[in-house]
Scaffold this motif. Sequence first.
Motif, PDB file in Angstrom:
ATOM      1  N   ALA A   1       2.293   2.072   3.662  1.00 16.59           N
ATOM      2  CA  ALA A   1       1.617   2.540   2.460  1.00 16.59           C
ATOM      3  C   ALA A   1       0.096   2.589   2.797  1.00 16.59           C
ATOM      4  O   ALA A   1      -0.694   3.621   2.172  1.00 16.59           O
ATOM      5  N   GLY A   2      -0.376   1.964   3.692  1.00 17.60           N
ATOM      6  CA  GLY A   2      -1.968   2.256   4.138  1.00 17.60           C
ATOM      7  C   GLY A   2      -1.980   3.786   4.796  1.00 17.60           C
ATOM      8  O   GLY A   2      -2.978   4.365   4.444  1.00 17.60           O
ATOM      9  N   VAL A   3      -1.070   4.203   5.463  1.00 17.44           N
ATOM     10  CA  VAL A   3      -1.100   5.610   5.956  1.00 17.44           C
ATOM     11  C   VAL A   3      -1.295   6.400   4.701  1.00 17.44           C
ATOM     12  O   VAL A   3      -1.868   7.501   4.694  1.00 17.44           O
ATOM     13  N   ALA A   4      -0.302   6.367   3.807  1.00 22.86           N
ATOM     14  CA  ALA A   4      -0.281   7.125   2.431  1.00 22.86           C
ATOM     15  C   ALA A   4      -1.605   7.055   1.920  1.00 22.86           C
ATOM     16  O   ALA A   4      -2.143   8.232   1.571  1.00 22.86           O
ATOM     17  N   SER A   5      -2.407   6.040   1.745  1.00 16.40           N
ATOM     18  CA  SER A   5      -3.462   6.109   1.118  1.00 16.40           C
ATOM     19  C   SER A   5      -4.743   6.678   1.869  1.00 16.40           C
ATOM     20  O   SER A   5      -5.437   7.695   1.367  1.00 16.40           O
ATOM     21  N   VAL A   6      -4.519   6.778   3.401  1.00 13.20           N
ATOM     22  CA  VAL A   6      -5.346   7.598   4.056  1.00 13.20           C
ATOM     23  C   VAL A   6      -5.057   9.076   3.836  1.00 13.20           C
ATOM     24  O   VAL A   6      -6.056   9.935   3.641  1.00 13.20           O
ATOM     25  N   ILE A   7      -3.909   9.526   3.918  1.00 11.95           N
ATOM     26  CA  ILE A   7      -3.433  10.984   3.473  1.00 11.95           C
ATOM     27  C   ILE A   7      -3.633  11.321   2.304  1.00 11.95           C
ATOM     28  O   ILE A   7      -4.046  12.630   1.765  1.00 11.95           O
ATOM     29  N   GLY A   8      -3.822  10.352   1.173  1.00 16.56           N
ATOM     30  CA  GLY A   8      -3.852  10.660   0.001  1.00 16.56           C
ATOM     31  C   GLY A   8      -2.853  11.293  -0.990  1.00 16.56           C
ATOM     32  O   GLY A   8      -2.817  11.910  -1.657  1.00 16.56           O
ATOM     33  N   VAL A   9      -1.395  10.367  -0.803  1.00 14.49           N
ATOM     34  CA  VAL A   9      -0.334  10.755  -1.355  1.00 14.49           C
ATOM     35  C   VAL A   9       0.337   9.368  -1.772  1.00 14.49           C
ATOM     36  O   VAL A   9       0.012   8.610  -1.253  1.00 14.49           O
ATOM     37  N   PRO A  10       1.485   9.537  -2.570  1.00 16.36           N
ATOM     38  CA  PRO A  10       1.959   8.333  -3.225  1.00 16.36           C
ATOM     39  C   PRO A  10       2.535   7.644  -2.014  1.00 16.36           C
ATOM     40  O   PRO A  10       2.863   8.073  -1.010  1.00 16.36           O
ATOM     41  N   ALA A  11       2.521   6.142  -1.829  1.00 12.62           N
ATOM     42  CA  ALA A  11       3.186   5.285  -0.918  1.00 12.62           C
ATOM     43  C   ALA A  11       4.428   5.761  -0.540  1.00 12.62           C
ATOM     44  O   ALA A  11       4.798   5.565   0.705  1.00 12.62           O
TER      45      ALA A  11
ATOM     46  N   MET B   1       6.037   8.469  -0.346  1.00 14.71           N
ATOM     47  CA  MET B   1       6.345   9.483   0.577  1.00 14.71           C
ATOM     48  C   MET B   1       6.158   9.484   2.025  1.00 14.71           C
ATOM     49  O   MET B   1       6.501  10.113   2.833  1.00 14.71           O
ATOM     50  N   VAL B   2       5.435   8.294   2.259  1.00 15.82           N
ATOM     51  CA  VAL B   2       5.380   7.713   3.627  1.00 15.82           C
ATOM     52  C   VAL B   2       6.371   6.677   3.747  1.00 15.82           C
ATOM     53  O   VAL B   2       6.993   6.430   5.129  1.00 15.82           O
ATOM     54  N   GLN B   3       6.596   5.739   3.139  1.00 14.21           N
ATOM     55  CA  GLN B   3       7.598   4.720   3.080  1.00 14.21           C
ATOM     56  C   GLN B   3       9.068   5.253   3.423  1.00 14.21           C
ATOM     57  O   GLN B   3       9.834   4.822   4.299  1.00 14.21           O
ATOM     58  N   LEU B   4       9.384   6.186   2.703  1.00  9.04           N
ATOM     59  CA  LEU B   4      10.750   6.735   2.577  1.00  9.04           C
ATOM     60  C   LEU B   4      11.115   7.209   4.117  1.00  9.04           C
ATOM     61  O   LEU B   4      11.918   6.720   4.799  1.00  9.04           O
ATOM     62  N   PRO B   5      10.491   8.121   4.679  1.00  3.44           N
ATOM     63  CA  PRO B   5      10.774   8.758   6.052  1.00  3.44           C
ATOM     64  C   PRO B   5      10.454   7.537   6.961  1.00  3.44           C
ATOM     65  O   PRO B   5      10.918   7.586   8.125  1.00  3.44           O
ATOM     66  N   GLY B   6       9.399   6.858   6.762  1.00  2.76           N
ATOM     67  CA  GLY B   6       9.248   5.854   7.752  1.00  2.76           C
ATOM     68  C   GLY B   6      10.292   4.915   7.927  1.00  2.76           C
ATOM     69  O   GLY B   6      10.577   4.613   9.098  1.00  2.76           O
ATOM     70  N   TRP B   7      10.676   4.474   7.040  1.00  2.00           N
ATOM     71  CA  TRP B   7      11.869   3.395   6.966  1.00  2.00           C
ATOM     72  C   TRP B   7      13.083   4.183   7.408  1.00  2.00           C
ATOM     73  O   TRP B   7      13.751   3.603   8.289  1.00  2.00           O
ATOM     74  N   PHE B   8      13.176   5.263   7.121  1.00  2.00           N
ATOM     75  CA  PHE B   8      14.328   5.890   7.527  1.00  2.00           C
ATOM     76  C   PHE B   8      14.431   6.169   9.182  1.00  2.00           C
ATOM     77  O   PHE B   8      15.448   5.918   9.672  1.00  2.00           O
ATOM     78  N   LEU B   9      13.143   6.417   9.710  1.00  2.00           N
ATOM     79  CA  LEU B   9      13.129   6.607  11.053  1.00  2.00           C
ATOM     80  C   LEU B   9      13.256   5.434  11.893  1.00  2.00           C
ATOM     81  O   LEU B   9      13.654   5.115  13.011  1.00  2.00           O
TER      82      LEU B   9
END
Length: 331
Positions: free
Chosen positions: A286-296, A298-306
């Motif tokens: 979620a923190g990475v998503a806030s840095v990029i400026g996208v909804p959480a 959008m990073v949580q889904l691929p992150g957890w998948f990997l």
Amino acid sequence: MSKSKLVSSAALALLIAALIAVFAKPMMVEERLISMAAHDQFGHHPELLEQPLPIQALLLDYRTDSLLWLKTLSALHVYPEHTPMLLELFGEEPEFRRALRAQGENLIPPVMHFYRNSVTTIEVLNRIAGGEASLSPAQRAWYAVNFVNKEGDDFTGQFRVAPDGRIEWIWTERITEGIAQFFTSGIRTLETRYRTDQELRASDFGWAAVDAVIIGSAVKFLKAGRVATNTARSASVTTRTASYSARLARAGQMASAVVSNAKWPALIALAYVTVKHPAILNDLFAGVASVIGVPAWMVQLPGWFLVLLPLLVGLSWLARAVHRIVPVRRS
């Protein structure tokens, strides 16, 4: 592994990742670490875990002073409604800590009385000194804290708590001496500290912020993370990246304290705590998503998948290996 089994594992990983992204509520990494430390330290005092997170951080700081810690527990037990409010107002101030350490629960009634009631003598002297038209409840309470530090039991002994909870000031000669100095120093100092905290800028939270926070203070650690998050929202991606990197470095140092080994390298300590508490990984995404400026998500889904896909593939391979070995042992 066959293609069909790989597809099945990928589908399962994607499903679990989606469920985590939808239902797992992320927190600031700083908040998560403070919460973990509180659960670890307050195991024998579960009622403390019901306090707001800033109060838990403050109590973590208080534990380094055994007498202050015990006096605070006593105050929370005797005055469970008033003490948390005063801790939130003044808990970081050295003057309040000194008064609480000396007086314990006896500090609460006079400070609450001043918070709730206007004291005519103080208001008059405040106007004579050129102060505001009237003092705020927090200013009146801060005056009481300073007066407790000066007069000690002579002042706290003037207050009684009635059976219905009313606080009564029983000394008729209420104010004697030493009043003006509290308005020219104590209250003004408190206001300045709060205003300074609100004037920090996003540019103040780059890499240099790593050395600005004392790891021994959970309160400063929590506050720095929140201020950095708020001030970086309108900043550029570069500034947000630097701010988040500094926050992760501080989080790693806090993680070293959480695992009771301050000598651990910061990132290794953070990785170790993340393995033990996977919820932190969700917070990092979620923190990475806030840095990029996208909804959480959008990073949580691929992150957890990997993260999940190799784990599920490995478990599938292990299950097949065990299945082959077990029949041989039975024979």
